[in-house]
Design an enzyme around this catalytic site. Structure first.
Site, PDB file in Angstrom:
ATOM      1  N   PHE A  38       0.858  -1.170   0.000  1.00 22.71           N
ATOM      2  CA  PHE A  38       0.000   0.000   0.000  1.00 22.71           C
ATOM      3  C   PHE A  38       0.902   1.231   0.000  1.00 22.71           C
ATOM      4  CE2 PHE A  38      -2.738   3.208   2.005  1.00 22.71           C
ATOM      5  CZ  PHE A  38      -3.881   3.063   1.232  1.00 22.71           C
ATOM      6  N   ASP A  47       1.804  -5.711   8.168  1.00 21.07           N
ATOM      7  CA  ASP A  47       0.608  -4.881   8.046  1.00 21.07           C
ATOM      8  C   ASP A  47      -0.578  -5.831   7.861  1.00 21.07           C
ATOM      9  OD1 ASP A  47      -1.538  -3.335   7.073  1.00 21.07           O
ATOM     10  OD2 ASP A  47      -0.206  -1.880   6.149  1.00 21.07           O
ATOM     11  N   TYR A  74     -11.114  -0.200  10.814  1.00 22.24           N
ATOM     12  CA  TYR A  74     -12.336   0.243  10.138  1.00 22.24           C
ATOM     13  C   TYR A  74     -12.730  -0.656   8.978  1.00 22.24           C
ATOM     14  CZ  TYR A  74      -8.651   2.621   7.440  1.00 22.24           C
ATOM     15  OH  TYR A  74      -7.507   2.915   6.735  1.00 22.24           O
ATOM     16  N   LYS A  75     -11.980  -1.710   8.709  1.00 27.06           N
ATOM     17  CA  LYS A  75     -12.334  -2.641   7.641  1.00 27.06           C
ATOM     18  C   LYS A  75     -13.092  -3.826   8.250  1.00 27.06           C
ATOM     19  CE  LYS A  75      -8.192  -1.311   5.003  1.00 27.06           C
ATOM     20  NZ  LYS A  75      -8.815  -0.451   3.994  1.00 27.06           N
ATOM     21  N   ARG A 133     -12.749  -4.475  -7.176  1.00 27.26           N
ATOM     22  CA  ARG A 133     -12.514  -5.167  -5.905  1.00 27.26           C
ATOM     23  C   ARG A 133     -13.845  -5.422  -5.204  1.00 27.26           C
ATOM     24  NH1 ARG A 133      -8.416  -2.894  -1.721  1.00 27.26           N
ATOM     25  NH2 ARG A 133     -10.203  -1.507  -1.396  1.00 27.26           N
TER      26      ARG A 133
END
Length: 417
Positions: A146, A215, A240-241, A389
């Protein structure tokens, strides 16, 4: 009682679509995790939105609003500053960290919640370099990481006088050598959903004398993670995912217990001081996980996350993983059966050991296609230049959702051939 099968649109593939729709209904009826959907603010009606973007922002757990209401009106509104002690605000970062710990395979006392993922990546990476010997002059980073992880790795290398080398994630263990201090890797690739070998890579890094920082943003909460058992040194992740903590929810930092006495944070703050209210001019770090703290805890977002974690009560991560694989298998099958050939090609691995909890499809005009999917009630996202996605959150995603997403996608692409 099973739900009726969703109606399949008419057309040349109607029989295939109907068979898949019937199977989706049967799978949903037999799903042991199906009751968990009621713990979220989601519509179950026949025209309900299909939400497949939990790998970007998880759905709202129903327990959050009552908790925030109480926090604002009673704890903040009535108790005011007394809530730091009386309502447990002060210890929230470690207490909530201990709630996350079982989801990442960690014993209590090793996870602290606070700050953003980016800030925690910086803390973990610089601290890992400081743990390594001075002759270890190289930092490795996942070449497809990322972007923020890459930016921070580059900055950490400059600040610590190390060099940075980007290598493919699957090669990190093999590329580590006597100069390697630490490697920063993603457990799951955010573009493709490919799951990397956390255990094997960590072991290879240790064999080379290096440390491992992982990560977990796209894996924790969707599949088993075993930080303690697999020997991980430091790890970070967002909430938050798949943990459904809400937009901008604080991230977490894992510091393996054996490293905590020597964990030297590049961001020492009053909240990580051994005597935070002593206001001493010199810094003495606290013991244990609180060393990962910096400033005043983000109480409202922390307590929203605390309430969101209630959905995990009584839930086994192994069951979540089993459903994740079943959902993504079924979605891939639906795509293969319904979507016109060559219009949306999976880039997510078929092998279970290499798959996270999302499916990415290579599709021309991905941005326009995803926009049209949203118009038709299917929410995913895209990544330039050509990836669609779809994130599958087993706590609330249904097999019927997977079928509907594939069918709507097929209808869009049939019209653009």
């Amino acid at each position: 009682m099973s739900q009726p099968s969703p109606a399949a649109p008419a057309g040349p593939d109607e029989a295939v679509a109907r068979d898949l729709a019937d199977r989706a209904a049967v799978l949903d009826a037999a799903d042991p995790l199906a009751p968990l959907r009621k713990r979220f603010e989601l519509d179950d009606g026949p025209d309900a939105e299909v939400y497949l973007d939990g790998n970007s922002l998880g759905a709202l757990p129903r327990a959050v609003l009552p908790r925030l209401t109480d926090t604002v009106t009673r704890e903040w509104g009535a108790l005011r500053i007394r809530s730091w002690e009386e309502s447990g605000w002060w210890t929230a970062p470690e207490r909530i960290g201990d709630r996350i710990a079982p989801l990442v395979g960690a014993a209590p006392g090793q996870v602290v919640v606070g700050d953003s993922t980016s800030v925690n990546v910086f803390k973990a990476l610089v601290a890992a370099v400081r743990l390594a010997s001075e002759d270890r002059t190289e930092i490795l980073v996942d070449a497809a990481t990322f972007p923020t992880d890459g930016y921070i790795a580059e900055s950490a290398a400059r600040l610590t006088g190390r060099t940075l080398r980007a290598v493919p994630a699957e090669r990190i263990g093999a590329e580590a050598g006597p100069r390697t201090a630490v490697a920063l890797a993603n457990h799951a690739d955010y573009r493709t959903g490919r799951l990397h070998d956390l255990r094997g890579t960590t072991a290879a890094l240790h064999a080379a004398g290096a440390l491992a920082v992982w990560d977990l943003c796209h894996s924790a909460g969707a599949l088993p993670v075993r930080l303690d058992a697999d020997g991980v040194d430091l790890a970070v992740g967002c909430t938050y995912k798949y943990l459904n903590g809400g937009p901008g929810a604080p991230a977490y930092l894992y510091v393996r217990r054996e490293h905590q006495p020597r964990f030297d944070s590049p961001l020492p703050g009053w909240n990580s001081h051994a005597d935070p209210f002593g206001m001493a001019p010199s810094y003495t770090p606290a013991e244990g996980a609180p060393r990962g703290r910096v400033g005043t805890p983000e109480i409202l977002s922390l307590l929203a996350l605390d309430a969101a974690l209630d959905v995990w009560d009584g839930v086994a991560v192994a069951d979540v993983r089993a459903k994740s694989l079943a959902l993504t298998d079924f979605f891939l099958e639906c795509v293969a059966a319904l979507v016109p050939g060559g219009r949306a090609e999976p880039v997510t691995p078929v092998e279970h050991a290499e798959r996270g909890s999302q499916v990415s499809l290579r599709c021309p005009d991905a941005r326009a296609v995803m926009r049209e999917l949203a118009v038709r009630g299917v929410v995913g996202d895209h990544r330039p230049p050509d990836l669609l996605r779809f994130g599958f959150t087993p706590l609330y995603t249904r097999f019927t959702d997977a079928w509907r997403a594939a069918r709507v996608l097929a209808g869009i692409l049939e019209g653009t051939r």
